[in-house]
Write a protein that holds these residues in place. Sequence first.
Motif, short mmCIF file in Angstrom:
data_model
loop_
_atom_site.label_atom_id
_atom_site.label_comp_id
_atom_site.label_asym_id
_atom_site.label_seq_id
_atom_site.Cartn_x
_atom_site.Cartn_y
_atom_site.Cartn_z
N LEU A 1 -8.46 18.21 8.75
CA LEU A 1 -8.39 16.76 8.63
C LEU A 1 -8.73 16.32 7.21
N GLN A 2 -9.72 16.93 6.61
CA GLN A 2 -10.06 16.60 5.24
C GLN A 2 -8.89 16.88 4.30
N SER B 1 -4.45 15.42 0.67
CA SER B 1 -3.03 15.52 0.32
C SER B 1 -2.40 14.14 0.13
N THR B 2 -2.76 13.20 1.00
CA THR B 2 -2.24 11.83 0.88
C THR B 2 -2.70 11.19 -0.42
N PHE C 1 0.83 -1.20 0.00
CA PHE C 1 0.00 0.00 0.00
C PHE C 1 0.86 1.26 0.00
N ASP C 2 0.30 2.33 -0.54
CA ASP C 2 1.00 3.62 -0.52
C ASP C 2 0.88 4.30 0.83
N ALA C 3 -0.19 4.05 1.53
CA ALA C 3 -0.40 4.60 2.88
C ALA C 3 -1.59 3.87 3.49
N PRO D 1 -0.98 10.16 -8.06
CA PRO D 1 -2.28 9.77 -8.63
C PRO D 1 -2.21 8.60 -9.60
N ASP D 2 -1.02 8.30 -10.14
CA ASP D 2 -0.89 7.20 -11.10
C ASP D 2 -0.47 5.89 -10.46
N SER D 3 -0.29 5.89 -9.14
CA SER D 3 0.14 4.67 -8.47
C SER D 3 -0.96 3.62 -8.49
#
Length: 407
Positions: free
Chosen positions: A269-270, A275-276, A169-171, A281-283
């Motif tokens: 928080l939003q 941002s994360t 996962f990326d995050a 965006p292409d991952s």
Amino acid sequence: MAGPPHTMAYPVPRFGTPKTPQHFDQSLDDSPRDSPREIMPRTNEKARQYKRYFLGAVTVLLFLLWVRTSKSSVKQTDRIPFTHDPVEDYFNHFEGHQDCGVASTDLYKPPVIAKADPQKHLHHCQNRGALLEAMSSGGRHGFDAPFVPASCHYRWYSTIEICMILERFDAIVFIGDNMLQHIYAAFNMLLRENMAMGSLKQWEMSEDQRVNCRCDNQITRPECSKYVVIDSEEVRKNDPGSGHPSPYRCNRTPHYMLPITTSPSSEELQATLTSTLAKDPDSYKPIPIIHSLGLATSLSWPAATASMDEWLALADASSRNVPFLWLGPNAAGHLKPPGQILSQGNNALWHYTIEMTKEARSRDIDALGLYNLTLQASSWDGSNYAQRVLLVEAMMIINWLSRLETT
């Protein structure tokens, strides 16, 4: 009130297997292939004959590999190598293991599997839907006994295996109220291999505070809460040079907690989640979100559904692959104050669990119920639970992560 000491507690019916696009059995790809012979250049007859033999041998070899892969995919659908659950105590090498007095054998009982059992692969859940149903619908053979899933088993992964799961996962983002913050604390204990202070920023604490905030006190003492880690970046930047090191076993996948108490949440928080989601965006790697909201809103159904829609909208706007897991609330412990029994007792908690599970599934969100897990477990205040429960809940989330598609 706990049931008889030797009976399994199944106070409520099982959840049905989720029927959403996220729940499906893996099937074999048996679509027809073009024969390599159809694209071979014309050559002399002898050369063509040799190539036929060669291609025939390659075809047989690929078929055998296909059969072997097909069988193994039925037996083991995790996205990491198969390992057997260890018999010895999983926490033996964790810092503070003896001080905290929590053994993995008190929390988890692996299935008893004979080596010659031809159906041994069926003891563990075969897909994500079965896994969530089993973990939501299990029970205990007595008060504070190890939790037993209903129909198939989840796994107790080693730290190395957890790292392999997170690498996909990326995050990973946790969004929720006080209950989920406690589970995230246990998540950090597992990744830092530290039972004593694995959820805390010990580099900011005095020596007396480090003594007073060990083990369950990390969770139960209000004065310790201001030192709780809510972002893996805090540990990565500060821990190695603090003089009290407790680094993550692996730290290439960032994870953090967004604390909420209602919906809508703050713009800050939003913006953190947005941002994360916008970083790459292409991952192809997903960014899973674990979401929960319960006692902070006094079990408000509209607040919970509004929160689901709020965070789903942000995820959908990113066009990223963002799988969601909704966590239902814990059961009420025997120390629940009498004044809260009507509004936050087990009857209210169970109905909230059922209705919010339905709402989650209607939005294609996975759901994990924690009611049965906590029904016969010790709570230190009637609402919240300590390490013996939180570590199991964190491991259940890791099991869910292990079953997510990443392509």
